[in-house]
Design a protein around this motif. Sequence first.
Motif, short mmCIF file in Angstrom:
data_model
loop_
_atom_site.label_atom_id
_atom_site.label_comp_id
_atom_site.label_asym_id
_atom_site.label_seq_id
_atom_site.Cartn_x
_atom_site.Cartn_y
_atom_site.Cartn_z
N ALA A 171 -3.73 5.34 -11.40
CA ALA A 171 -4.08 3.97 -11.01
C ALA A 171 -3.48 3.57 -9.66
N PRO A 172 -2.22 3.92 -9.36
CA PRO A 172 -1.67 3.51 -8.06
C PRO A 172 -2.47 4.05 -6.88
N LEU A 173 -2.87 5.31 -6.95
CA LEU A 173 -3.64 5.89 -5.85
C LEU A 173 -5.00 5.20 -5.73
N ARG A 174 -5.61 4.90 -6.86
CA ARG A 174 -6.89 4.21 -6.84
C ARG A 174 -6.75 2.81 -6.22
N MET A 175 -5.64 2.13 -6.56
CA MET A 175 -5.42 0.80 -6.00
C MET A 175 -5.16 0.86 -4.50
N ALA A 176 -4.48 1.90 -4.04
CA ALA A 176 -4.25 2.06 -2.60
C ALA A 176 -5.59 2.25 -1.88
N ARG A 177 -6.47 3.02 -2.49
CA ARG A 177 -7.81 3.19 -1.91
C ARG A 177 -8.55 1.86 -1.88
N THR B 199 0.82 -1.21 0.00
CA THR B 199 0.00 0.00 0.00
C THR B 199 0.85 1.26 0.00
N THR B 200 1.91 1.28 0.81
CA THR B 200 2.76 2.48 0.85
C THR B 200 3.48 2.69 -0.48
N LEU B 201 3.85 1.59 -1.15
CA LEU B 201 4.49 1.74 -2.46
C LEU B 201 3.52 2.38 -3.45
N LEU B 202 2.28 1.90 -3.45
CA LEU B 202 1.28 2.47 -4.36
C LEU B 202 1.00 3.93 -4.03
N LEU C 5 -3.68 8.29 5.41
CA LEU C 5 -2.87 8.81 4.31
C LEU C 5 -3.63 8.73 2.99
N VAL C 6 -4.35 7.63 2.79
CA VAL C 6 -5.14 7.49 1.56
C VAL C 6 -6.13 8.64 1.45
#
Length: 210
Positions: free
Chosen positions: A128-134, A111-114, A162-163
Amino acid sequence: MSAAELERLLSEWEDSVPGGIRRLVLRGNNLDAPGAANFRLAYLAVKLLLRRIQLDLEKSVMHTDDDTVAPSFIHAQRTAEEIVHLVQELNESHLRGFWMPMHAFSLTSATTLLLRIGLRMKGSSHNAPLRMARDMAIALQSHRESCGWDLADHCLNNCSDLVTKIGSLESEEDLSSQIFPELQTNLDIDQSILEELFTGIPGLSEVEMQ
């Protein structure tokens, strides 16, 4: 040991795994077998750790802190996304099965990497990375509430706020090192326990996977 040597060892291990278990490890087939979901996550955790080692080495050579300019960043991102997809696929039977406690840190690491990559892509119309973290935070919260899955706690405690905060800053410039310094901290599994990730998985040796 170099990143290339670690990559070779992982590839050799993948090639040595019997067909049914190989499909489980590489593609996530037959997750309903005892211990299978845990085993799949163990593999992805090792793969993510390797990708992050490669990423850090490349950034060091390039003298940059920006993940997205390193050649291996997309591979690291894809591995983190695989972990998110696995978490989303888990059902009650999986969640109540056997899980290695150290996997809590694997979920946080992915999650932190995304989040970190998502911050670097701020201003992009398709983050996309931020959406995947969510998606990870949503899935973990659901698993925690529905089944009491305590492996979710570490990631939720460290990443859910953080998200939300990062989502509110999507129109801003890259502020990762100023507002979220904790994202720069390496939350990966310690390399000394890599061997433990592929041992002690009950049920897999007795189950013939089709």
